[in-house]
Design an enzyme around this catalytic site. Structure first.
Site, PDB file in Angstrom:
ATOM      1  N   GLN A  98     -63.286-127.311  12.384  1.00 22.63           N
ATOM      2  CA  GLN A  98     -64.692-127.233  12.829  1.00 22.63           C
ATOM      3  C   GLN A  98     -64.630-128.131  13.830  1.00 22.63           C
ATOM      4  O   GLN A  98     -64.281-129.266  14.067  1.00 22.63           O
ATOM      5  CB  GLN A  98     -65.431-127.980  11.733  1.00 22.63           C
ATOM      6  N   TYR A 179     -76.082-133.262  14.706  1.00 22.50           N
ATOM      7  CA  TYR A 179     -75.021-133.606  15.815  1.00 22.50           C
ATOM      8  C   TYR A 179     -75.674-132.798  17.043  1.00 22.50           C
ATOM      9  O   TYR A 179     -76.454-132.081  16.982  1.00 22.50           O
ATOM     10  CB  TYR A 179     -73.769-133.263  15.219  1.00 22.50           C
ATOM     11  N   ARG A 226     -71.670-122.906  11.614  1.00 23.36           N
ATOM     12  CA  ARG A 226     -72.394-123.690  10.418  1.00 23.36           C
ATOM     13  C   ARG A 226     -73.692-124.188  10.701  1.00 23.36           C
ATOM     14  O   ARG A 226     -73.908-124.823  11.684  1.00 23.36           O
ATOM     15  CB  ARG A 226     -71.547-124.506   9.986  1.00 23.36           C
TER      16      ARG A 226
END
Ligand SMILES: Cc1cc2nc3c(=O)[nH]c(=O)nc-3n(C[C@H](O)[C@H](O)[C@H](O)COP(=O)(O)O)c2cc1C
Length: 351
Positions: A98, A179, A226
């Site tokens: 990730q 983020y 995601r």
């Protein structure tokens, strides 16, 4: 009948089962972002997962947000990740990385002295972050200049190339939890007046371009995304997440990504959203157990389900779910410490 234990494919990644390990930051890397031997043990122990999605990993020094999180920036880090992927592959497992750029969700104390905290706009996230000196407010970010955005996208592309050099089976773009991608998507953190802010079309541009860059390395069928629409964590402010994510999914749908990883942590029916606007494989996450995960696969068309908390304390989760064995409890106070305790010392079932 297809269930959690049936094989599956996410893009070109072939899975022995549909029990996925969700990405989890555990702060066990070295201070310089190099993965450690205890991380190798931890991931190897969990290699019976259909796919491990390894923890959020920074693509550049500016992208680091937290203490002892790993990077995929330099050769030392690539080599250490390469040892981990080799160990997982030797056990017959699959592992993707990730990629996590924290943007404004960071503190200067947590990164290299020459690194900066950058974001779409100079608006600090409301909240605090752990540093070795205790909790501190998130740093005020510097707004990225127009020409710097291409450089950040290049960091994601290079991190993808580095991930394949370390023999990962694929990469996942971390688009949740406030983020950098979420900062571009959300009007509360993106008040740019250029082509990357303002209109909905402009707000989704960054994620679209990052995914294209990542897909350009070895194909979109090795890249997952995601998202967690409507999740306000880390001061995400979006008055209409349904509209934002519909537009994003419509935009990226033609790319043919390996999978869409949907984390549910808001009142929105993120599954319905993913199902309607993304035609590729769906991975669902958030509070699943054996029964609800099988139901998601059999009745709601999910390809796989990812488990986070259950994987912390149960390296043999696949076997435990398959045989309906009891699960170990998580020692919460050891989640982010920097020893093997509460990390790679959870036992497999021995009954
Ligand atoms: C210790 C811990 C660290 C986490 N770190 C990450 C991360 O690095 N990236 C990410 O996308 N989600 C992260 N999450 C969220 C999990 O992947 C997952 O979405 C969440 O825990 C819900 O799944 P569960 O109900 O199976 O635990 C983290 C969760 C926990 C408990």
């Amino acid at each position: 009948m297809t269930d959690l234990f049936s094989p599956a494919k996410l893009g070109t990644i072939e899975l022995a089962n549909r029990v996925l390990m969700a990405p989890m930051t555990r702060s066990r890397a070295a201070d310089d972002g190099t993965p450690t031997p205890m991380m190798l043990d931890y991931y190897r122990q969990r290699a019976s997962a259909g796919l491990i999605i390894a923890e959020g990993t920074y693509p550049s020094e500016n992208g680091k947000g937290y203490c002892r999180t790993p990077g995929i920036v330099n050769q030392k880090q690539i080599d250490a990740w390469g040892d981990i992927t080799e160990a997982v592959h030797r056990e017959g497992g699959k592992i993707v990385l990730q990629i996590m750029h924290c943007g404004r969700c960071s503190h200067a104390d947590n990164k290299s002295p020459t690194a900066e905290t950058v974001a779409p706009s100079a608006i600090a996230a409301d909240g605090e972050v752990y540093t070795e000196q205790g909790m501190k407010p998130f740093s005020m970010p510097r707004a990225l200049r127009g020409e710097e955005i291409a450089q950040v996208i290049e960091e994601y592309r290079q991190a993808t190339e580095n991930s394949f050099a370390a023999n990962f089976d694929g990469v996942e773009l971390h688009g949740t939890s406030g983020y950098l991608p979420a900062q571009f998507l959300s009007p509360g953190s993106n008040q740019r007046e250029d082509g990357y802010g303002g209109s909905l079309e402009n707000r989704i541009r960054f994620v679209d371009e990052v995914l294209r860059a990542m897909s350009g390395v070895q194909g979109s069928d090795k890249v997952g995304l995601r998202i967690c629409p409507g999740f306000p964590f880390n001061d995400v402010k979006d008055p209409n997440p349904q509209e934002t994510f519909e537009a994003l999914l419509e935009r990226i749908q033609p790319m043919g990504l390996a999978y869409l990883h949907l984390m549910r942590a808001s009142p929105l029916d993120v599954y319905a959203l993913g199902h309607e606007f993304f035609k590729g494989p769906l991975v669902l996450n958030g509070g699943y157990d054996l029964r609800s995960a099988n139901k998601a696969i059999q009745e709601r068309g999910a390809t796989a389900v990812s488990f986070a908390t259950s994987y912390i304390a149960n390296p043999d989760l696949v076997n435990r779910l398959a045989k309906e064995l009891p699960l170990n409890d998580v020692r919460e106070e050891l989640l982010y410490t920097n020893t093997v305790e509460g990390y790679s010392d959870y036992p497999v079932y021995d009954g």
